[in-house]
Design a protein around this motif. Structure first.
Motif, PDB file in Angstrom:
ATOM      1  N   PRO A 215       0.800  -1.166  -0.099  1.00  0.00           N
ATOM      2  CA  PRO A 215       0.092  -0.074  -0.098  1.00  0.00           C
ATOM      3  C   PRO A 215       0.719   1.208   0.062  1.00  0.00           C
ATOM      4  N   GLY A 216       1.854   1.316   0.742  1.00  0.00           N
ATOM      5  CA  GLY A 216       2.991   2.561   0.714  1.00  0.00           C
ATOM      6  C   GLY A 216       3.206   2.751  -0.516  1.00  0.00           C
ATOM      7  N   ALA A 217       3.776   1.780  -1.211  1.00  0.00           N
ATOM      8  CA  ALA A 217       4.273   2.131  -2.713  1.00  0.00           C
ATOM      9  C   ALA A 217       3.344   2.677  -3.630  1.00  0.00           C
ATOM     10  N   VAL A 218       2.146   2.235  -3.393  1.00  0.00           N
ATOM     11  CA  VAL A 218       0.973   2.631  -4.493  1.00  0.00           C
ATOM     12  C   VAL A 218       0.622   4.019  -3.942  1.00  0.00           C
ATOM     13  N   ARG A 219       0.464   4.285  -2.606  1.00  0.00           N
ATOM     14  CA  ARG A 219       0.264   5.819  -2.083  1.00  0.00           C
ATOM     15  C   ARG A 219       1.266   6.463  -2.758  1.00  0.00           C
ATOM     16  N   THR A 220       2.731   6.029  -2.777  1.00  0.00           N
ATOM     17  CA  THR A 220       3.880   6.710  -3.098  1.00  0.00           C
ATOM     18  C   THR A 220       3.552   7.345  -4.503  1.00  0.00           C
ATOM     19  N   ALA A 221       3.456   6.298  -5.398  1.00  0.00           N
ATOM     20  CA  ALA A 221       3.137   6.388  -6.723  1.00  0.00           C
ATOM     21  C   ALA A 221       2.026   7.218  -7.189  1.00  0.00           C
ATOM     22  N   ALA A 222       0.926   7.282  -6.520  1.00  0.00           N
ATOM     23  CA  ALA A 222      -0.278   8.057  -6.827  1.00  0.00           C
ATOM     24  C   ALA A 222      -0.043   9.499  -6.524  1.00  0.00           C
TER      25      ALA A 222
END
Length: 202
Positions: free
Chosen positions: A170-177
């Motif tokens: 989830p943290g990687a997706v939040r960062t990418a978004a």
């Protein structure tokens, strides 16, 4: 769009969607049509960002699989959106492999950005764009950022659900978004007044 990157409309119709899916699983064809009507616009927007003009064909293939496997689904309306996005993404990647166009690999630092603030200027600016213009801008993002933005903003998934679709943390997706929305803001000439967020709990 609602706080945390999830459009308000998805929050309001998830109850209706969950009820429709439950009835559809009992064989109610009209309820399946309701579920389709609620999910298809976001799903099609996501697929347009992945495969362009092939989106409608890929969506049709995805819905055939969704209808076939509906009895296996367990969850609520929000879970159904995530489940359908996962199926659609698999069908899109199948098409890209057949076309010998492989997605770029995501290259992200792990959870390195601060993700605060209630005022998402990038998302507010993004809301004002036409669908075509928005998708054209997203298509210019690195693939990991583009998919994260599509899942969070277009499909309306929260962080954990988007991460499950993409098979990432989830943290990687939040960062990418976050990065994708910041980049879109720069393209639109929008300046952020303060730190931005897609919701730490999402």
């Amino acid at each position: 769009m609602g706080q945390g990157g999830e459009p308000r409309r998805t929050q309001t119709f998830d109850g209706e969607l969950g009820a429709a899916v439950a009835r559809a699983q009992e064989g109610d064809e009209a309820a399946f049509a309701v579920a389709y009507r609620l999910v298809q616009p976001g799903l099609l927007g996501y697929l347009r960002g992945l495969v362009g003009e092939e989106a409608e064909d890929v969506a049709a293939d995805a819905w055939l699989e969704i209808a076939r496997d509906l009895g296996r689904f367990r969850g609520d309306g929000a879970g159904f959106r995530g489940w359908t996005a996962t199926i659609a993404r698999h069908r899109a990647l199948d098409l890209l492999r057949r076309q010998k166009v492989r997605p770029r690999q995501s290259v992200l630092e792990q959870d390195v950005l601060e993700l605060p603030s209630r005022h998402n200027t990038a998302e507010q600016a993004f809301e004002t764009l036409s669908t075509e213009r928005a998708l054209a801008l997203i298509a210019e993002l690195p693939r990991d950022q583009g998919e994260a933005v599509l899942l969070r903003v277009v499909v309306g998934l929260d962080g954990p659900a988007a991460a499950r679709v993409l098979g990432k943390r989830p943290g990687a997706v939040r960062t990418a978004a976050y990065r994708g929305l910041k980049r879109l803001a720069r393209e639109l000439g929008v300046t952020e007044d303060g730190p931005d967020t897609l919701g730490e709990s999402r």
